[in-house]
Scaffold this active site. Structure first.
Site, PDB file in Angstrom:
ATOM      1  N   SER A 268      37.906  27.245  49.239  1.00  0.00           N
ATOM      2  CA  SER A 268      39.002  27.741  50.082  1.00  0.00           C
ATOM      3  C   SER A 268      38.770  27.390  51.555  1.00  0.00           C
ATOM      4  O   SER A 268      39.677  26.911  52.248  1.00  0.00           O
ATOM      5  CB  SER A 268      39.109  29.258  49.952  1.00  0.00           C
TER       6      SER A 268
ATOM      7  N   CYS B 167      37.194  30.688  44.199  1.00  0.00           N
ATOM      8  CA  CYS B 167      38.445  31.456  44.163  1.00  0.00           C
ATOM      9  C   CYS B 167      39.415  30.906  43.118  1.00  0.00           C
ATOM     10  O   CYS B 167      39.949  31.651  42.301  1.00  0.00           O
ATOM     11  CB  CYS B 167      39.083  31.453  45.547  1.00  0.00           C
TER      12      CYS B 167
ATOM     13  N   CYS C 254      39.104  34.720  42.301  1.00  0.00           N
ATOM     14  CA  CYS C 254      40.352  35.469  42.548  1.00  0.00           C
ATOM     15  C   CYS C 254      41.501  35.120  41.603  1.00  0.00           C
ATOM     16  O   CYS C 254      42.136  36.018  41.040  1.00  0.00           O
ATOM     17  CB  CYS C 254      40.858  35.207  43.969  1.00  0.00           C
TER      18      CYS C 254
ATOM     19  N   LYS D  51      40.827  35.684  37.785  1.00  0.00           N
ATOM     20  CA  LYS D  51      40.607  37.144  37.663  1.00  0.00           C
ATOM     21  C   LYS D  51      41.935  37.898  37.684  1.00  0.00           C
ATOM     22  O   LYS D  51      42.203  38.743  36.833  1.00  0.00           O
ATOM     23  CB  LYS D  51      39.694  37.594  38.810  1.00  0.00           C
TER      24      LYS D  51
ATOM     25  N   ALA E  56      26.472  16.435  47.962  1.00  0.00           N
ATOM     26  CA  ALA E  56      26.115  15.975  49.310  1.00  0.00           C
ATOM     27  C   ALA E  56      24.939  16.773  49.858  1.00  0.00           C
ATOM     28  O   ALA E  56      24.831  17.974  49.616  1.00  0.00           O
ATOM     29  CB  ALA E  56      27.318  16.125  50.232  1.00  0.00           C
TER      30      ALA E  56
ATOM     31  N   TYR F 118      32.754  44.720  43.538  1.00  0.00           N
ATOM     32  CA  TYR F 118      34.086  44.224  43.199  1.00  0.00           C
ATOM     33  C   TYR F 118      34.139  43.685  41.762  1.00  0.00           C
ATOM     34  O   TYR F 118      35.010  44.057  40.976  1.00  0.00           O
ATOM     35  CB  TYR F 118      34.447  43.037  44.095  1.00  0.00           C
TER      36      TYR F 118
ATOM     37  N   GLU G  32      36.150  45.245  38.550  1.00  0.00           N
ATOM     38  CA  GLU G  32      37.339  44.521  38.090  1.00  0.00           C
ATOM     39  C   GLU G  32      37.204  44.094  36.624  1.00  0.00           C
ATOM     40  O   GLU G  32      38.142  44.253  35.828  1.00  0.00           O
ATOM     41  CB  GLU G  32      37.586  43.299  38.984  1.00  0.00           C
TER      42      GLU G  32
ATOM     43  N   ARG H  81      23.409  51.386  39.661  1.00  0.00           N
ATOM     44  CA  ARG H  81      22.136  51.999  40.058  1.00  0.00           C
ATOM     45  C   ARG H  81      22.289  53.182  41.015  1.00  0.00           C
ATOM     46  O   ARG H  81      21.384  53.992  41.146  1.00  0.00           O
ATOM     47  CB  ARG H  81      21.231  50.947  40.691  1.00  0.00           C
TER      48      ARG H  81
ATOM     49  N   THR I 254      37.833  35.357  50.299  1.00  0.00           N
ATOM     50  CA  THR I 254      38.565  34.098  50.467  1.00  0.00           C
ATOM     51  C   THR I 254      39.405  34.052  51.757  1.00  0.00           C
ATOM     52  O   THR I 254      39.309  33.086  52.523  1.00  0.00           O
ATOM     53  CB  THR I 254      39.454  33.847  49.233  1.00  0.00           C
TER      54      THR I 254
ATOM     55  N   HIS J  94      63.294  54.745  49.737  1.00  0.00           N
ATOM     56  CA  HIS J  94      63.195  55.757  48.699  1.00  0.00           C
ATOM     57  C   HIS J  94      63.908  55.301  47.432  1.00  0.00           C
ATOM     58  O   HIS J  94      64.996  54.739  47.535  1.00  0.00           O
ATOM     59  CB  HIS J  94      63.838  57.052  49.220  1.00  0.00           C
TER      60      HIS J  94
ATOM     61  N   GLU K 232      56.519  54.712  50.488  1.00  0.00           N
ATOM     62  CA  GLU K 232      57.126  55.606  51.488  1.00  0.00           C
ATOM     63  C   GLU K 232      56.186  56.751  51.856  1.00  0.00           C
ATOM     64  O   GLU K 232      56.306  57.353  52.916  1.00  0.00           O
ATOM     65  CB  GLU K 232      58.467  56.160  51.004  1.00  0.00           C
TER      66      GLU K 232
HETATM   67  P1  NDP Z   1      28.939  43.137  45.368  1.00  0.00           P
HETATM   68  O1  NDP Z   1      28.027  42.823  46.466  1.00  0.00           O
HETATM   69  O2  NDP Z   1      30.327  43.580  45.641  1.00  0.00           O
HETATM   70  O3  NDP Z   1      28.267  44.253  44.440  1.00  0.00           O
HETATM   71  C1  NDP Z   1      27.024  44.063  43.841  1.00  0.00           C
HETATM   72  C2  NDP Z   1      26.714  45.285  43.018  1.00  0.00           C
HETATM   73  O4  NDP Z   1      25.528  45.079  42.290  1.00  0.00           O
HETATM   74  C3  NDP Z   1      26.506  46.520  43.883  1.00  0.00           C
HETATM   75  O5  NDP Z   1      27.002  47.623  43.175  1.00  0.00           O
HETATM   76  C4  NDP Z   1      24.982  46.593  43.993  1.00  0.00           C
HETATM   77  O6  NDP Z   1      24.478  47.884  44.182  1.00  0.00           O
HETATM   78  C5  NDP Z   1      24.570  46.080  42.630  1.00  0.00           C
HETATM   79  N1  NDP Z   1      23.260  45.435  42.622  1.00  0.00           N
HETATM   80  C6  NDP Z   1      22.771  44.536  43.490  1.00  0.00           C
HETATM   81  N2  NDP Z   1      21.534  44.148  43.130  1.00  0.00           N
HETATM   82  C7  NDP Z   1      21.243  44.818  42.002  1.00  0.00           C
HETATM   83  C8  NDP Z   1      20.102  44.851  41.157  1.00  0.00           C
HETATM   84  N3  NDP Z   1      19.029  44.115  41.400  1.00  0.00           N
HETATM   85  N4  NDP Z   1      20.133  45.672  40.074  1.00  0.00           N
HETATM   86  C9  NDP Z   1      21.213  46.436  39.816  1.00  0.00           C
HETATM   87  N5  NDP Z   1      22.325  46.435  40.592  1.00  0.00           N
HETATM   88  C10 NDP Z   1      22.334  45.640  41.669  1.00  0.00           C
HETATM   89  O7  NDP Z   1      28.890  41.856  44.438  1.00  0.00           O
HETATM   90  P2  NDP Z   1      29.829  41.326  43.281  1.00  0.00           P
HETATM   91  O8  NDP Z   1      28.911  40.519  42.425  1.00  0.00           O
HETATM   92  O9  NDP Z   1      30.610  42.412  42.646  1.00  0.00           O
HETATM   93  O10 NDP Z   1      30.850  40.398  44.066  1.00  0.00           O
HETATM   94  C11 NDP Z   1      30.358  39.339  44.881  1.00  0.00           C
HETATM   95  C12 NDP Z   1      31.221  39.121  46.080  1.00  0.00           C
HETATM   96  O11 NDP Z   1      32.427  38.538  45.646  1.00  0.00           O
HETATM   97  C13 NDP Z   1      31.615  40.394  46.794  1.00  0.00           C
HETATM   98  O12 NDP Z   1      30.772  40.633  47.886  1.00  0.00           O
HETATM   99  C14 NDP Z   1      33.012  40.147  47.253  1.00  0.00           C
HETATM  100  O13 NDP Z   1      32.960  39.772  48.596  1.00  0.00           O
HETATM  101  C15 NDP Z   1      33.511  38.992  46.435  1.00  0.00           C
HETATM  102  N6  NDP Z   1      34.605  39.423  45.571  1.00  0.00           N
HETATM  103  C16 NDP Z   1      35.779  39.878  46.107  1.00  0.00           C
HETATM  104  C17 NDP Z   1      36.811  40.271  45.304  1.00  0.00           C
HETATM  105  C18 NDP Z   1      38.087  40.792  45.892  1.00  0.00           C
HETATM  106  O14 NDP Z   1      38.318  40.570  47.064  1.00  0.00           O
HETATM  107  N7  NDP Z   1      38.904  41.512  45.118  1.00  0.00           N
HETATM  108  C19 NDP Z   1      36.709  40.227  43.843  1.00  0.00           C
HETATM  109  C20 NDP Z   1      35.441  39.760  43.385  1.00  0.00           C
HETATM  110  C21 NDP Z   1      34.441  39.368  44.211  1.00  0.00           C
HETATM  111  P3  NDP Z   1      24.399  48.606  45.617  1.00  0.00           P
HETATM  112  O15 NDP Z   1      25.790  49.059  45.957  1.00  0.00           O
HETATM  113  O16 NDP Z   1      23.456  49.740  45.360  1.00  0.00           O
HETATM  114  O17 NDP Z   1      23.851  47.600  46.561  1.00  0.00           O
END
Ligand code: NDP
Length: 454
Positions: free
Chosen positions: A15, A43, A48, A51, A115, A182, A186, A203, A318, A443, A448
């Protein structure tokens, strides 16, 4: 014009990279973009876009259930995962073609291959059968994105990431998700909607850390009432593959329990995709995860090397990468140095029901502003009143008491991302609660509620 082969060489046609290439070419720069995998990046191919298509597919089950309340007597027809994936793949291929066309019509040269930087002005491209070649560039933009990251626990090789979830050959009866971000939330909704028994293991005490606490507590309740098992404060210590048909995996938790499932999706974050990029050949400063460290103009410590998108690990979304790309091309070729604005970035989680937000959470607002007023409304959307779906929508405004300014708008419920998108403009412009109140309602809508909160 420079003596280099290109004015700008972009590594990565996702993107951010595609937008930066097209905009720079529009300013008259000679641009090439290298891509080793797929046009449009995560994406378009494994993020995105597919998904959202899967979210739409799984929501159809709700529509059938709700139809009876409106007088439609219909049996829920059988669902065919293979057909959904084939249709989704066809759409992605169409989008890949559109990206190719966009680059072409902008006059950007697409270089297919991997690259890497030999020095700050020399890029080597390994084009597979097409062989290796070297080119030079005045400016280099690193826009290679990120890749799923999994913890190295025993048996992790049995897990899939979101990349593979989009291409599963069949739906498992029981599906487990590890991670409360996220992607985990999802996909839990997608697979539950499509009929799998889903368990999400996180966790911490409550998933979606960083979002408004009341909203995520509400979402947890809604997901549980849809039959998704949420295991908070739980860690998977190992994954075991078992013989026989059916659930082939056991997840062993830290409390001694085990979860059976046919597939486990690890959604535990993503890492900048910097391996073998040659950043070290140029002395580019990187952070702990390998992310390229950049200033507010997306410039690294090496003056002609820039980076945007997930590889910088700023806000990995994105639209943010696209915004960074536009700022960068203005800075480099538009004669208008433009810093990136990462304030009030709206975001949505396409959970079921979906969640969307712009601005500060209640917790952040209290910390930063002290005295804040919180307005909220919980209601059953009109569309559901004739159905047995008991889902409720929650909308919430956080207001600075001193100035009346709306600091944050949050929503959990049908169409939340569509509704919050409109509010982003108001919040970004510094609208006050009085401004919201002065807006006439449409409405009957859910939207609203935002202009009738008392
Ligand atoms: P996120 O960073 O959103 O979440 C990662 C999750 O995994 C958190 O709950 C984290 O826990 C947990 N985690 C991290 N390390 C470990 C571990 N070693 N053991 C167990 N749990 C762990 O990552 P995602 O993979 O869900 O998504 C990646 C990125 O993609 C996001 O940052 C987002 O920016 C982007 N994305 C955006 C979307 C949207 O805009 N709708 C949709 C999908 C992805 P803790 O909270 O405790 O750190």
């Amino acid at each position: 014009m420079t003596d280099y082969d290109y004015d700008l060489f972009v590594i990565g046609a996702g993107s951010g990279g595609v937008r930066a290439s097209r905009m720079a070419a529009g300013h008259g720069a000679r641009v090439a973009v290298a891509e080793e995998r797929y046009l449009g990046g995560t994406c378009v191919n494994v993020g995105c876009v597919p998904k959202k298509l899967l979210v739409c597919a799984s929501a159809v089950a709700d529509h059938y259930r709700e139809a009876a309340g409106f007088g439609w007597a219909a049996e829920q027809p059988a669902f065919d995962w293979a057909r959904l994936i084939a249709n989704k793949n066809r759409e992605i291929e169409r989008l890949n073609g559109i990206y190719r066309g966009l680059l072409d019509s902008a006059g950007v040269e697409l270089v297919e291959g991997r690259a890497g930087l030999l020095d700050p002005h020399t890029v080597e491209i390994d084009g597979g059968d097409a062989g290796r070649r070297r080119v030079t560039a005045d400016q280099v933009l690193v826009a290679v994105g990120s890749w799923p990251d999994m913890p190295p626990i025993p048996g992790i090789e049995h897990a899939i990431s979101s990349n593979e979830a989009f291409y599963l050959e069949r739906l498992p009866e029981r599906f487990a998700v590890v991670g409360g971000g996220y992607i985990g939330v999802e996909f839990a909704g997608i697979f539950a909607g499509l009929g799998c028994d889903v368990t999400l293991v996180y966790r911490g005490p409550l998933f979606l850390r960083g979002f408004d606490e009341e909203i995520r507590t509400y979402l947890a309740g809604e997901m549980r009432s849809r039959g998704i098992e949420l295991r908070f404060d739980s860690r998977v210590e190992s994954i075991e593959e078992t013989a026989g048909s059916g659930d082939r995996l056991r997840l062993h938790l830290d409390n001694g329990e085990a979860i059976r499932c046919g597939e486990v999706l690890y959604a535990t974050g993503r890492r900048p995709l910097v391996t073998d990029l040659g950043l070290e050949n140029c002395g580019v400063a990187q952070g702990e995860l390998g992310e390229v460290l950049v200033d507010e103009y997306s410039r690294s410590n090496v003056p002609n090397i820039w980076a945007i998108g997930d590889v910088t690990d700023r806000l990995n979304l994105t639209p943010v990468a696209i915004h960074e790309a536009m700022c960068l091309s203005r800075t480099l070729y538009g004669g208008e140095p433009t810093p990136v604005d990462h304030e009030s970035v709206a975001t949505a989680v396409f959970s079921q029901p979906p969640l969307a937000a712009v601005g500060l959470t209640e917790e952040e607002a209290r910390t930063r502003y002290g005295e804040v007023d919180v307005y909220r409304s919980r209601f059953r959307p009109l569309k559901l009143t004739l159905t047995d779906n008991q889902e409720r929508t929650l909308v919430k405004l956080i207001v600075d008491r001193a100035s009346g300014r709306v600091l944050g708008a949050h929503m959990l419920g049908a169409d939340a991302p569509e509704i919050i998108q409109g509010l982003v403009i108001a919040v970004k412009m510094g609208a006050t609660k009085d401004d919201f109140d002065a807006a006439m309602a449409i409405h009957p809508t859910s939207a609203e509620e935002f202009v009738t909160l008392r």
